[in-house]
Motif scaffolding. Sequence first.
Motif, PDB file in Angstrom:
ATOM      1  N   LYS A   1       0.848  -1.203   0.000  1.00 14.37           N
ATOM      2  CA  LYS A   1       0.000   0.000   0.000  1.00 14.37           C
ATOM      3  C   LYS A   1       0.876   1.243   0.000  1.00 14.37           C
ATOM      4  O   LYS A   1       2.045   1.186   0.386  1.00 14.37           O
ATOM      5  N   THR A   2       0.288   2.354  -0.389  1.00 12.49           N
ATOM      6  CA  THR A   2       1.013   3.627  -0.363  1.00 12.49           C
ATOM      7  C   THR A   2       0.180   4.627   0.442  1.00 12.49           C
ATOM      8  O   THR A   2      -1.004   4.376   0.729  1.00 12.49           O
TER       9      THR A   2
ATOM     10  N   HIS B   1      -8.964   6.608   1.010  1.00  9.90           N
ATOM     11  CA  HIS B   1     -10.028   6.198   1.941  1.00  9.90           C
ATOM     12  C   HIS B   1     -10.382   7.309   2.925  1.00  9.90           C
ATOM     13  O   HIS B   1     -11.556   7.519   3.221  1.00  9.90           O
ATOM     14  N   LEU B   2      -9.348   8.017   3.400  1.00 12.14           N
ATOM     15  CA  LEU B   2      -9.632   9.107   4.342  1.00 12.14           C
ATOM     16  C   LEU B   2     -10.402  10.223   3.655  1.00 12.14           C
ATOM     17  O   LEU B   2     -11.317  10.810   4.232  1.00 12.14           O
TER      18      LEU B   2
ATOM     19  N   LEU C   1      -6.273  -4.818   4.869  1.00  7.34           N
ATOM     20  CA  LEU C   1      -7.278  -3.757   4.648  1.00  7.34           C
ATOM     21  C   LEU C   1      -6.898  -2.503   5.445  1.00  7.34           C
ATOM     22  O   LEU C   1      -7.768  -1.760   5.900  1.00  7.34           O
ATOM     23  N   SER C   2      -5.586  -2.281   5.637  1.00 11.44           N
ATOM     24  CA  SER C   2      -5.124  -1.235   6.567  1.00 11.44           C
ATOM     25  C   SER C   2      -5.662   0.151   6.237  1.00 11.44           C
ATOM     26  O   SER C   2      -6.034   0.905   7.135  1.00 11.44           O
ATOM     27  N   ASP C   3      -5.720   0.504   4.940  1.00 13.74           N
ATOM     28  CA  ASP C   3      -6.182   1.841   4.550  1.00 13.74           C
ATOM     29  C   ASP C   3      -7.670   2.015   4.876  1.00 13.74           C
ATOM     30  O   ASP C   3      -8.093   3.005   5.471  1.00 13.74           O
ATOM     31  N   TYR C   4      -8.454   1.009   4.525  1.00 19.32           N
ATOM     32  CA  TYR C   4      -9.907   1.031   4.775  1.00 19.32           C
ATOM     33  C   TYR C   4     -10.200   1.068   6.285  1.00 19.32           C
ATOM     34  O   TYR C   4     -10.978   1.902   6.760  1.00 19.32           O
TER      35      TYR C   4
END
Length: 229
Positions: free
Chosen positions: A83-84, A91-92, A133-136
């Motif tokens: 992820k980047t 998502h934010l 799913l870290s970003d979500y």
Amino acid sequence: MKNKVFLILGGTGSVGSAIGDIVEKEGAIVCRHGFDAGDYQADLSKDGEAKKLIEKIIKDRGHLEGIINSISAPVKIAPLEKKTWQDFEKHLSVQLKAGVDVILSALPSFKKQGGDIINILTNYVVGDPPASLSDYVTAKYAVLGFTKSLLRDLGKYQIRVNAVSPSFIRNQFTKDIPEKLDELLAAQSSLGRLTTVEDVAKAVLDLLQKGETGKHIIIDGGYVEINSL
Ligand SMILES: NC(=O)c1ccc[n+]([C@@H]2O[C@H](COP(=O)([O-])OP(=O)(O)OC[C@H]3O[C@@H](n4cnc5c(N)ncnc54)[C@H](OP(=O)(O)O)[C@@H]3O)[C@@H](O)[C@H]2O)c1
């Protein structure tokens, strides 16, 4: 509910459509927002779009009594090292920025007559989230923090604030998650089945009809647990 105006952010999506339908059946006027569809189209990750959206609703309908936030950018399942920051930012900006901008734009109208805000989160905010799913998940925790702050800041204006956190639903949003997992996920849930969009819509309607505030409804395979925000 009769003649109250509700804006459903993500009202063209699977969960948002079910919420719009159930609220509309009770006599409310529903404004369905979508990213590239719906009566009220807007890319809410962009500056200025939320203000235009609220101005259009007030011009069309004259007032606004409820905002239900059911939006999310599509999920990308990948380990953290793949992820980047841009994934997190996406998502934010779709979930948190959209909610912040829309609520700030709607506040002058809300302050006049009170209102309801319901944020759709995920049951990952109450248990251990899955990997990849870290970003979500990070964005959902941010929206949970925002929801708790809204409760404290806006109660004095008779604005009710609640959250609904469903477990995994099989729909377009989860199309990249292999269907063979459905049985396993259903078996882990309290009632041995997956959560449905109708479960979520019923929980939202219940909160609105009872005039609840400060509630966090967790829906897991039909089983409903009620916590405080
Ligand atoms: N499905 C699940 O398993 C599940 C489980 C727990 C929680 N949730 C949550 O439930 C909510 C709804 O999910 P869903 O399953 O209904 O997904 P969905 O069908 O993909 O709906 C997502 C909605 O977000 C809108 N959207 C996407 N990007 C946007 C942007 N940049 N600006 C404005 N709107 C944007 C989409 O608009 P368009 O239709 O125009 O693209 C759509 O209306 C989300 O908050 C999700 O996190 C889902």
